[in-house]
Design an enzyme around this catalytic site. Sequence first.
Site, PDB file in Angstrom:
ATOM      1  N   TYR A 102       8.434  12.041  21.619  1.00 37.05           N
ATOM      2  CA  TYR A 102       7.721  11.033  20.817  1.00 37.05           C
ATOM      3  C   TYR A 102       8.123   9.616  21.253  1.00 37.05           C
ATOM      4  O   TYR A 102       7.272   8.756  21.512  1.00 37.05           O
ATOM      5  CB  TYR A 102       8.059  11.279  19.345  1.00 37.05           C
ATOM      6  N   GLY A 145      -6.318   8.924  14.096  1.00 37.32           N
ATOM      7  CA  GLY A 145      -5.222   9.582  13.380  1.00 37.32           C
ATOM      8  C   GLY A 145      -5.238   9.241  11.903  1.00 37.32           C
ATOM      9  O   GLY A 145      -4.191   9.207  11.238  1.00 37.32           O
ATOM     10  N   GLY A 162      -3.397  11.063   8.759  1.00 31.82           N
ATOM     11  CA  GLY A 162      -1.936  11.137   8.638  1.00 31.82           C
ATOM     12  C   GLY A 162      -1.376  10.320   7.498  1.00 31.82           C
ATOM     13  O   GLY A 162      -2.099   9.910   6.580  1.00 31.82           O
TER      14      GLY A 162
HETATM   15  C1  VAH Z   1       9.528   9.835  12.780  1.00 30.08           C
HETATM   16  N1  VAH Z   1       8.599   8.568  10.986  1.00 30.08           N
HETATM   17  O1  VAH Z   1      10.439  10.148  12.022  1.00 30.08           O
HETATM   18  C2  VAH Z   1       8.642   8.672  12.399  1.00 30.08           C
HETATM   19  C3  VAH Z   1       9.087   7.335  12.896  1.00 30.08           C
HETATM   20  C4  VAH Z   1      11.150   6.289  12.185  1.00 30.08           C
HETATM   21  C5  VAH Z   1      10.505   7.100  13.226  1.00 30.08           C
HETATM   22  O2  VAH Z   1       8.232   6.767  13.789  1.00 30.08           O
HETATM   23  O3  VAH Z   1       9.313  10.420  13.802  1.00 30.08           O
END
Ligand code: VAH
Length: 320
Positions: free
Chosen positions: A138, A7, A10
């Site tokens: 996520y 990755g 990114g």
């Molecule tokens: C998100 N930047 O906003 C990422 C993070 C703080 C969460 O892992 O999904």
Amino acid sequence: MRIFVTGAGGQIGSDLITTLRERGHEVHGSDLGPRPERLSADVPWHQLDVTDADRVAGVLGEVAPARVFHLAAILSARGEQIPLVTYAVNQTGTYNVLEACRTKGIEQLVFTSTIAVFGPGLPEYAGDDVPLRPTTMYGVTKVAGELLGEYYQRRFGLDFRGVRFPGLISATLPGGGTSDYALFMYVDGVRRGAYEAFCRADSRIPLMYMPDGLRALVELGDAPRAKLRRSIYNIAAFSPTAQQIADSVAGAIEGVRITFAPDPTRQAILDSWPRALDDRNAREDWGWKAAYDLDAMTADLVPRVRELLARTPGALDGHH
Ligand code: VAH
């Protein structure tokens, strides 16, 4: 040491590769696309889809790194638009990388987890061992990645370690995070003199300036295993409200106009995360300590964004 980064196209990857090379390591980058322009042309690069198990094992077997930084993931906001792809990249991708480490005898895997592993109902100040009840795909896949990695450590002796990152801020565009409002206050503040944030002014989540985030990855990777009482660590820097970030930006960019128009989906994700993190285990075990607070970050970042946009006007073009 030979190091492999997944990755690497990114928000974190290019800066991490540059930092590791400055420390004398041989670093290989990989991502779906070609080597990003901001990376030096002599960085070995592998076009790699982490959902392709055979290719992950093939490339890692061929490169044979001593350490892998596994960054490949789809972030929280984008992940809610494409949950199945997010599952494949974040969940199957992490499984494929763990399996490749096991079968190819790779010693250490450093995992990037996140404050998105947390869910609603936690104390304002969340420790490492609170219940993990994320609301996003996520977050769900990052919890599972933490647990899978710990399983590989227990079962197969893989040296698995990782940090739970706050929202990271730098002069690089991320792709589809919910913490991006903070970064856009700086980027759009400089290039447009204005930014309409997709959150409420009183939103408050843990944030961190990228140089601290990079140092955390490097220091955790280098920490003697015997000192680590756990695999995954909360790390913290500062937790301002969105209004406080806007005020700090206004102190550095004259006449900037930052307004708030909350988007319900992303606001709900923000509201599900803790306000601040307790990172005492990281401090005690491997000496973690953030160097930048909000105003120190603003003072360092605004000139960098200005310089980058002056040099390459389209460098930070991207979606919000
Ligand atoms: C998100 N930047 O906003 C990422 C993070 C703080 C969460 O892992 O999904």
